[in-house]
Design an enzyme around this catalytic site. Sequence first.
Site, PDB file in Angstrom:
ATOM      1  N   TYR A 189       0.828  -1.343  -0.085  1.00 11.18           N
ATOM      2  CA  TYR A 189       0.039  -0.058  -0.161  1.00 11.18           C
ATOM      3  C   TYR A 189       0.905   1.342  -0.181  1.00 11.18           C
ATOM      4  O   TYR A 189       0.555   2.334  -0.853  1.00 11.18           O
ATOM      5  CB  TYR A 189      -0.906  -0.201   1.046  1.00 11.18           C
ATOM      6  CG  TYR A 189      -1.740   0.981   1.421  1.00 11.18           C
ATOM      7  CD1 TYR A 189      -2.962   1.012   0.861  1.00 11.18           C
ATOM      8  CD2 TYR A 189      -1.541   2.170   2.410  1.00 11.18           C
ATOM      9  CE1 TYR A 189      -3.765   2.219   0.985  1.00 11.18           C
ATOM     10  CE2 TYR A 189      -2.368   3.032   2.645  1.00 11.18           C
ATOM     11  CZ  TYR A 189      -3.563   3.064   1.897  1.00 11.18           C
ATOM     12  OH  TYR A 189      -4.513   4.265   1.989  1.00 11.18           O
ATOM     13  N   LYS A 217       0.792   4.004  -2.785  1.00 11.55           N
ATOM     14  CA  LYS A 217       0.486   5.434  -2.475  1.00 11.55           C
ATOM     15  C   LYS A 217       1.799   6.571  -2.663  1.00 11.55           C
ATOM     16  O   LYS A 217       1.447   7.684  -3.007  1.00 11.55           O
ATOM     17  CB  LYS A 217      -0.115   5.643  -1.118  1.00 11.55           C
ATOM     18  CG  LYS A 217      -1.327   4.823  -0.663  1.00 11.55           C
ATOM     19  CD  LYS A 217      -2.266   5.495  -1.546  1.00 11.55           C
ATOM     20  CE  LYS A 217      -3.865   5.251  -1.070  1.00 11.55           C
ATOM     21  NZ  LYS A 217      -4.791   5.654  -2.139  1.00 11.55           N
TER      22      LYS A 217
HETATM   23  P1  NAI Z   1     -13.297   2.814   1.937  1.00  5.11           P
HETATM   24  O1  NAI Z   1     -12.839   1.206   1.997  1.00  5.11           O
HETATM   25  O2  NAI Z   1     -14.509   3.008   2.733  1.00  5.11           O
HETATM   26  O3  NAI Z   1     -13.282   3.253   0.431  1.00  5.11           O
HETATM   27  C1  NAI Z   1     -12.621   2.674  -0.836  1.00  5.11           C
HETATM   28  C2  NAI Z   1     -13.848   2.496  -1.789  1.00  5.11           C
HETATM   29  O4  NAI Z   1     -13.180   1.875  -3.095  1.00  5.11           O
HETATM   30  C3  NAI Z   1     -14.829   1.201  -1.437  1.00  5.11           C
HETATM   31  O5  NAI Z   1     -16.143   1.715  -1.366  1.00  5.11           O
HETATM   32  C4  NAI Z   1     -14.494   0.067  -2.397  1.00  5.11           C
HETATM   33  O6  NAI Z   1     -15.569  -0.682  -2.542  1.00  5.11           O
HETATM   34  C5  NAI Z   1     -14.103   0.867  -3.699  1.00  5.11           C
HETATM   35  N1  NAI Z   1     -13.152   0.052  -4.598  1.00  5.11           N
HETATM   36  C6  NAI Z   1     -12.201  -0.831  -4.020  1.00  5.11           C
HETATM   37  N2  NAI Z   1     -11.734  -1.517  -5.001  1.00  5.11           N
HETATM   38  C7  NAI Z   1     -12.197  -0.847  -6.259  1.00  5.11           C
HETATM   39  C8  NAI Z   1     -11.932  -1.027  -7.527  1.00  5.11           C
HETATM   40  N3  NAI Z   1     -11.105  -1.667  -8.073  1.00  5.11           N
HETATM   41  N4  NAI Z   1     -12.834  -0.004  -8.223  1.00  5.11           N
HETATM   42  C9  NAI Z   1     -13.545   0.513  -7.802  1.00  5.11           C
HETATM   43  N5  NAI Z   1     -14.043   0.650  -6.599  1.00  5.11           N
HETATM   44  C10 NAI Z   1     -13.078   0.147  -5.782  1.00  5.11           C
HETATM   45  O7  NAI Z   1     -11.962   3.654   2.268  1.00  5.11           O
HETATM   46  P2  NAI Z   1     -11.592   5.106   2.492  1.00  5.11           P
HETATM   47  O8  NAI Z   1     -11.171   5.120   3.766  1.00  5.11           O
HETATM   48  O9  NAI Z   1     -12.876   5.883   2.237  1.00  5.11           O
HETATM   49  O10 NAI Z   1     -10.575   5.173   1.305  1.00  5.11           O
HETATM   50  C11 NAI Z   1     -10.779   6.180   0.247  1.00  5.11           C
HETATM   51  C12 NAI Z   1      -9.336   6.302  -0.184  1.00  5.11           C
HETATM   52  O11 NAI Z   1      -8.567   7.177   0.790  1.00  5.11           O
HETATM   53  C13 NAI Z   1      -8.682   5.180  -0.610  1.00  5.11           C
HETATM   54  O12 NAI Z   1      -7.623   5.493  -1.623  1.00  5.11           O
HETATM   55  C14 NAI Z   1      -7.437   5.181   0.540  1.00  5.11           C
HETATM   56  O13 NAI Z   1      -6.510   4.410   0.460  1.00  5.11           O
HETATM   57  C15 NAI Z   1      -7.368   6.406   0.773  1.00  5.11           C
HETATM   58  N6  NAI Z   1      -6.994   6.957   2.300  1.00  5.11           N
HETATM   59  C16 NAI Z   1      -7.768   6.714   3.355  1.00  5.11           C
HETATM   60  C17 NAI Z   1      -7.331   7.143   4.736  1.00  5.11           C
HETATM   61  C18 NAI Z   1      -8.100   7.031   5.864  1.00  5.11           C
HETATM   62  O14 NAI Z   1      -7.657   7.577   6.957  1.00  5.11           O
HETATM   63  N7  NAI Z   1      -9.591   6.680   5.553  1.00  5.11           N
HETATM   64  C19 NAI Z   1      -5.849   7.327   4.923  1.00  5.11           C
HETATM   65  C20 NAI Z   1      -5.090   7.554   3.781  1.00  5.11           C
HETATM   66  C21 NAI Z   1      -5.447   7.255   2.378  1.00  5.11           C
END
Ligand code: NAI
Length: 278
Positions: free
Chosen positions: A165, A169
């Site tokens: 990851y 990133k």
């Molecule tokens: P989350 O798991 O709620 O959201 C990620 C979404 O991406 C999910 O709804 C999932 O179904 C969708 N997804 C996964 N694989 C996919 C694909 N191949 N094609 C289309 N959709 C797909 O997690 P969150 O926290 O909302 O994460 C959103 C972004 O923020 C991610 O890129 C994560 O790595 C990044 N992030 C989040 C942090 C946090 O504190 N929550 C910290 C740093 C980065």
Amino acid sequence: MGLLDGKVAVVTGAGGGIGRCHALALAERGAKAVVNDLGGARDGTGSGTVMADSVVDEIRRAGGEAVANYESVATMEGAAAIVQSAVDAFGRVDIIVNNAGILRDKTLLKMEESMWDAVIAVHLKGTFAVTQASARRMVEQGDGGRIINTSSMSGLFGNFGQSNYGAAKAGIAGFTRVAALELLRHRITVNAIVPVAKTRMTEDIAATPQEFVPELVSPMVVFLASDLAQDVTGRVFGVIGPRLCEYKYITTPGVAKSDGISSPEEIAKRFDDITRDE
Ligand code: NAI
């Protein structure tokens, strides 16, 4: 007049968490939204339509315009279909938020090839694939565009158990800077955010406070998507719950080799001088 009236925005991974908030916030400011989500679990397994559909319903109930898309960002075909769904529904694409993501944590010594490949595919290749498909369309349209990527502290600073990851990133941060340089002459800006928010991805991380709700992240994305940020490109912004910041590299003044540093022993002796900040 809404800040984003007339604009068409695509948010990947918008069926939950931070992406859902981005889609709602962009639509609230007048953008027509494509809510993309594969609809699977946190580790990327499974798929479904419920997640994207429910966010589309939310946007419509609030008076906005939205359509759902269920493709994976991780293939070139999926990425092309995501951009095409914006064109089919709304005639164009102006704003892309590359947000989709999965986690498959394991320490480096135990990391399996499939865990490495899956995480790199969704985050890094997915960001490339959707950016390329949308930027080609934006260039054809000739009106510029906005691309907002999602990096992470794990990529910028490192986080235990996340070599896959973190590499993806960090790659996204580097990709953002290169894409910004290349797309500048087409008036397409490319920036990245580094969020910290309580979502299903961070539900088991005690260090992420409950009050860091994902809604706090989206105003920065709306800003970067708008005309207010037309001169902002190639930059990486932190949205750490309620705190906003920018991440920059620093280069120490360093020491010239002509100062007599010609051997490993000399480097060791002058190591503090080489690495000291001004
Ligand atoms: P989350 O798991 O709620 O959201 C990620 C979404 O991406 C999910 O709804 C999932 O179904 C969708 N997804 C996964 N694989 C996919 C694909 N191949 N094609 C289309 N959709 C797909 O997690 P969150 O926290 O909302 O994460 C959103 C972004 O923020 C991610 O890129 C994560 O790595 C990044 N992030 C989040 C942090 C946090 O504190 N929550 C910290 C740093 C980065």
